[in-house]
Write a protein that holds these residues in place. Structure first.
Motif, PDB file in Angstrom:
ATOM      1  N   GLU A 147       0.815  -1.222   0.000  1.00 26.16           N
ATOM      2  CA  GLU A 147       0.000   0.000   0.000  1.00 26.16           C
ATOM      3  C   GLU A 147       0.845   1.267   0.000  1.00 26.16           C
ATOM      4  O   GLU A 147       0.514   2.233  -0.715  1.00 26.16           O
ATOM      5  N   VAL A 148       1.915   1.288   0.771  1.00 24.06           N
ATOM      6  CA  VAL A 148       2.683   2.531   0.924  1.00 24.06           C
ATOM      7  C   VAL A 148       3.877   2.625  -0.017  1.00 24.06           C
ATOM      8  O   VAL A 148       4.437   3.718  -0.184  1.00 24.06           O
ATOM      9  N   ALA A 149       4.279   1.516  -0.644  1.00 26.32           N
ATOM     10  CA  ALA A 149       5.497   1.547  -1.469  1.00 26.32           C
ATOM     11  C   ALA A 149       5.271   1.040  -2.888  1.00 26.32           C
ATOM     12  O   ALA A 149       5.589   1.733  -3.860  1.00 26.32           O
ATOM     13  N   VAL A 150       4.726  -0.162  -3.017  1.00 27.40           N
ATOM     14  CA  VAL A 150       4.639  -0.773  -4.347  1.00 27.40           C
ATOM     15  C   VAL A 150       3.652  -0.043  -5.240  1.00 27.40           C
ATOM     16  O   VAL A 150       3.969   0.336  -6.377  1.00 27.40           O
ATOM     17  N   GLN A 151       2.430   0.173  -4.752  1.00 30.35           N
ATOM     18  CA  GLN A 151       1.411   0.818  -5.580  1.00 30.35           C
ATOM     19  C   GLN A 151       1.762   2.254  -5.951  1.00 30.35           C
ATOM     20  O   GLN A 151       1.598   2.647  -7.117  1.00 30.35           O
ATOM     21  N   PRO A 152       2.260   3.086  -5.029  1.00 30.29           N
ATOM     22  CA  PRO A 152       2.693   4.429  -5.458  1.00 30.29           C
ATOM     23  C   PRO A 152       3.793   4.400  -6.510  1.00 30.29           C
ATOM     24  O   PRO A 152       3.807   5.233  -7.420  1.00 30.29           O
TER      25      PRO A 152
ATOM     26  N   ALA B   9       9.705   4.143   2.105  1.00 25.68           N
ATOM     27  CA  ALA B   9       8.359   3.937   2.645  1.00 25.68           C
ATOM     28  C   ALA B   9       8.082   2.470   2.931  1.00 25.68           C
ATOM     29  O   ALA B   9       7.417   2.132   3.915  1.00 25.68           O
ATOM     30  N   GLY B  10       8.591   1.579   2.086  1.00 20.79           N
ATOM     31  CA  GLY B  10       8.298   0.160   2.254  1.00 20.79           C
ATOM     32  C   GLY B  10       9.082  -0.495   3.364  1.00 20.79           C
ATOM     33  O   GLY B  10       8.653  -1.521   3.910  1.00 20.79           O
ATOM     34  N   VAL B  11      10.223   0.056   3.721  1.00 18.54           N
ATOM     35  CA  VAL B  11      11.041  -0.555   4.766  1.00 18.54           C
ATOM     36  C   VAL B  11      10.496  -0.261   6.158  1.00 18.54           C
ATOM     37  O   VAL B  11      10.863  -0.938   7.125  1.00 18.54           O
ATOM     38  N   VAL B  12       9.603   0.698   6.284  1.00 20.53           N
ATOM     39  CA  VAL B  12       9.068   1.063   7.608  1.00 20.53           C
ATOM     40  C   VAL B  12       8.236  -0.065   8.213  1.00 20.53           C
ATOM     41  O   VAL B  12       8.466  -0.467   9.364  1.00 20.53           O
TER      42      VAL B  12
ATOM     43  N   VAL C 241      12.182   5.132  -6.961  1.00 22.51           N
ATOM     44  CA  VAL C 241      12.648   3.892  -6.338  1.00 22.51           C
ATOM     45  C   VAL C 241      13.102   4.136  -4.908  1.00 22.51           C
ATOM     46  O   VAL C 241      12.766   3.377  -3.987  1.00 22.51           O
ATOM     47  N   SER C 242      13.872   5.189  -4.698  1.00 17.38           N
ATOM     48  CA  SER C 242      14.357   5.479  -3.340  1.00 17.38           C
ATOM     49  C   SER C 242      13.207   5.829  -2.408  1.00 17.38           C
ATOM     50  O   SER C 242      13.194   5.405  -1.237  1.00 17.38           O
ATOM     51  N   GLN C 243      12.233   6.589  -2.895  1.00 16.25           N
ATOM     52  CA  GLN C 243      11.081   6.917  -2.060  1.00 16.25           C
ATOM     53  C   GLN C 243      10.259   5.681  -1.722  1.00 16.25           C
ATOM     54  O   GLN C 243       9.786   5.524  -0.589  1.00 16.25           O
TER      55      GLN C 243
END
Length: 283
Positions: A146-151, A165-168, A159-161
């Motif tokens: 939800e917070v990394a892949v879809q955006p 977000a996904g590592v959180v 990629v860095s953003q």
């Protein structure tokens, strides 16, 4: 006088054959000549065409080259390369940064405690551990999607953003299931300054600490599983020695009793409950 009269017709016949052959050859030559003359007469000469001057290519955009990628979303080739990269490192992430390690170790110890070195087979244990891992990590994977892949797929994040977000959610899961002793050990071994808060611990330090913590928890659960079967083996061995049946392997006699005990107490359900319950507060 009769011999010359007989030879005359043969010479006449051969002369006639030669004449006929000459006439046939002349007829063929005349036909071929007529065809060639007719073809050359029908092919009318054409005038040469003047060459066309080369035209310079026209580049749209008033002299600038536009290399933008659609509406900002990643191209299919970049997406494919990233997917292959993720698939290549997915086994390591699955083994080290999820609940897979603890689950597969506990299942293997349970199989050894039962005295069944090859049943269930390794493929079955791996499949059970994989699907239990997906069950336990489901909320974490949903948050990452939800917070990394879809955006990122929608072109709203780089990629860095997306990584930040996904590592959180993954970091929260690792910190929630890592023992404090193992975390302090890895921070000390890293040689870096101790972070002010646990949320500032780097992933390269947090993942090894999580793996050590998972192994410790798996061995504790395996010890609890081993004790009842060990007691049963000792009772069977003492009974065989009392009856003078020292040549009979105790494991052969105790195996049916261990299976019966495991089925009566619903061992697989107890182990699954213990494994999933150990991550109850991580979702």
């Amino acid at each position: 006088m009769t011999a010359p009269a007989r030879a005359l017709p043969r010479s006449v016949a051969s002369a006639s054959a030669r004449r006929a052959a000459v006439v046939l050859v002349l007829t063929l030559l005349c036909t071929v000549t007529a065809i060639l003359l007719a073809g050359s007469a029908s092919a009318a000469p054409t005038d040469p065409v003047a060459p066309v001057a080369p035209v310079a290519p026209v580049v749209p955009g008033a002299g600038s080259v536009d290399i933008s990628i659609g509406d900002g979303s990643p191209s299919s080739s970049i997406t494919l390369i990233l997917a292959i990269t993720v698939l290549s490192i997915a086994p390591s992430v699955l083994l080290l940064a999820t609940s897979f390690t603890k689950i597969i170790v506990v299942l293997a110890l349970t199989r050894n405690a039962l005295g069944l070195p090859s049943s269930p087979p390794n493929q079955v244990l791996t499949g059970i551990a994989l699907f239990l891992t997906l069950f336990v990590m489901g909320p974490v994977f949903s948050d990452i999607n939800e917070v990394a892949v879809q955006p990122y797929m929608d072109g709203k994040a780089t990629v860095s953003q997306a990584y930040d977000a996904g590592v959180v959610p993954l970091r929260e899961f690792l910190l929630g299931n890592t023992r404090e002793d193992e975390l302090k050990l890895m921070i000390g071994l890293s040689g870096e300054d101790a972070p002010a808060t646990v949320s500032e611990v780097s992933m390269t330090t947090l993942i090894p600490a999580f793996v050590l913590s998972e192994l410790k928890s798996a061995f504790i659960i395996g010890l609890v599983v081993f004790i009842p079967f060990l007691v049963l083996d000792m009772l069977v061995s003492a009974a065989l020695m009392a009856m003078g049946m020292m040549m009979v392997p105790p494991t052969v006699v105790s195996l049916p009793f261990k299976l019966l005990l495991f089925v009566v107490v619903d061992g697989w359900a107890l182990i699954t409950t213990a494994l999933v319950g150990s991550y109850g507060g991580s979702g």
